[in-house]
Design an enzyme around this catalytic site. Structure first.
Site: not given
Ligand code: MRU
Length: 345
Positions: A84, A233, A244
Site C-alpha cells: 500500500r 496516514d 481516509k
Molecule cells: O484504508 P485504511 O482503513 O487503512 O485507512 C485508515 C485511516 O485512514 C486511518 O484513519 C489512519 O490510518 C490512522 S489509524 C490510527
C-alpha cells in the site's frame, strides 16, 4: 508471533463486526495480501504487521549465510513496500527492520539476525502501545464534558497496537469521566466507521451515533458536534495530513462552522522528507469497492473514482495530537521544533 519459528496471527478486519475471525500468516505473501486487502489496516497496525512479515522472511531463510540472509530481508522489505502506498508507517517500520538487518550482517549465524529482527518487531509493537497511551493522555485535555465528537474512518485499537490515536483521545476522556457522544462517519466505501469504530465504541461503552458521510456538515450545523478528531496516514513537514477519503470534506465543514479539527497521530506518521501534502502518494483502490456494495447497483461499465485517501491542508487543522506533545499551531516551524530532540526520526 512467539519465537523465530512462529507465525503472525491477525484479526481479519474485513469480516468485522459480523465475525471475529483470525488469520494465520506463515509467509510474506500472506502478509502482503492481508495489508493490501485491508485485513490489517490503519497506519500504525500496517507498520507492525509488516515488521512481523519481515520476521517470516527471516524464518524462511534461516539455513543460509548471514550475507544471503540480509539480502533476503532487503528483498522482503522491497516487496512489502509495494502493498500500500500512502501510510508512511509501513515504510518507516520496514526501514527499521532493514537497517537492523544490515547492521547485524557480520553476525556468525543467520539465526542471530533473525532473533534481533523479532526483538525489533516486538519493540515497534510495544512502542506503539505506549505512543497511543500518550496521545490519549495529551488529547483528552482538549475535550469537554458533554461534547459531541465527530470522527472519520477508524483510528482506534484495531488500527494500532494500543487504544488507537483519535479513539485513544476519546477513550481517555471517557475514562476521566467526561460524557461524550461520538459521531462516527460510516466512511464509504469500506465502512471503517460504521463497522469498526462503532464496534470499538460500543465495546468501550462510549455513546456512539453513526451517520452517512454526507450528513457530517448537517450534524455540525445542528450543533451536535463540538470537536472533530481523526487519525492520519502521512503528515508532511508543513502539517498537511493525508487520511481516509472524506476527511478533507469534514475539515472544510468544521472550519465553516468554527469547530476545532484535530488530527491525532504518532511521530511515525510524519514524513518530514515531504515539504507539503501535494507530494503524498494517494492510493487508488478497485472500482468494485464503490460499485459492489451499493444497491440498487449503478449502471455497468461506469467509470469509478476511488481514491482511498485525501489530504487536509494544515491551515484547516487546529492542532496535531502527537505523543511528543500538542502541535499547535500546525506549522512547519512548530513541527520541526517538536521533533528536533525526538529519537528515531
Ligand atoms: O484504508 P485504511 O482503513 O487503512 O485507512 C485508515 C485511516 O485512514 C486511518 O484513519 C489512519 O490510518 C490512522 S489509524 C490510527
Amino acid at each position: 508471533m512467539g519465537g523465530i519459528d512462529g507465525h503472525l496471527r491477525l484479526l481479519d478486519q474485513t469480516r468485522l463486526p459480523r465475525a471475529v475471525f483470525e488469520i494465520d500468516c506463515h509467509n510474506i505473501e500472506q502478509v502482503w495480501e492481508a495489508i493490501r486487502s485491508l485485513r490489517v489496516r490503519g497506519a500504525p497496525a500496517i507498520g507492525v504487521a509488516a515488521a512481523y512479515g519481515i520476521c517470516l522472511v527471516g524464518k524462511a531463510a534461516l539455513g543460509v549465510s548471514p550475507a544471503a540472509f540480509v539480502s533476503a530481508i532487503e528483498a522482503g522489505c522491497d516487496y512489502l513496500a509495494t502493498s500500500r502506498p500512502t501510510a508512511v508507517n509501513l515504510f518507516w517500520a520496514l526501514q527499521r527492520m532493514r537497517v537492523l538487518a544490515e547492521t547485524a550482517a557480520d553476525a556468525a549465524h543467520a539465526e542471530e539476525i533473525a532473533v534481533s529482527l523479532l526483538r525489533e518487531a516486538k519493540k515497534i509493537q510495544d512502542e506503539d502501545a505506549e505512543t497511543c497511551a500518550n496521545i490519549g493522555r495529551i488529547g483528552a485535555e482538549l475535550l469537554r464534558d458533554g461534547d459531541g465528537v465527530l470522527t472519520h474512518c477508524n483510528a482506534g485499537a484495531l488500527a494500532t497496537c494500543g487504544d488507537g490515536t483519535a479513539l485513544a483521545v476519546i477513550f481517555a476522556a471517557h475514562r476521566a469521566g467526561k460524557r461524550l457522544r461520538v459521531f462516527a462517519d460510516e466512511t464509504r466505501p469500506l465502512l471503517q466507521g460504521a463497522r469498526l469504530t462503532a464496534w470499538e465504541l460500543v465495546q468501550y461503552g462510549v455513546p456512539c451515533t453513526i451517520l452517512c458521510d454526507g450528513a457530517a456538515a448537517h450534524a455540525m450545523k445542528e450543533g451536535l458536534v463540538q470537536a472533530v478528531i481523526t487519525g492520519a496516514d502521512r503528515i508532511a513537514a508543513n502539517g498537511d495530513a493525508a487520511n481516509k477519503i472524506g476527511t478533507y470534506s469534514v475539515a472544510l465543514a468544521a472550519a465553516a462552522h468554527g469547530i476545532p479539527f484535530y488530527v491525532a497521530a504518532p511521530q511515525s506518521t510524519f514524513d518530514l522528507s515531504l515539504s507539503g501534502g501535494e507530494s503524498i502518494p494517494i492510493e487508488q483502490r478497485p472500482p468494485g469497492e464503490v460499485t459492489g456494495v451499493s444497491w440498487p447497483a449503478p449502471p455497468p461499465e461506469l467509470e469509478v473514482f476511488n481514491p482511498a485517501f485525501d489530504v487536509t491542508p494544515a491551515r484547516l487543522i487546529r492542532a496535531i495530537i502527537c505523543e511528543r506533545g500538542l502541535i499547535e499551531p500546525v506549522t512547519a516551524e512548530r513541527i520541526a521544533s517538536i521533533f528536533a530532540t525526538a529519537p528515531g526520526k
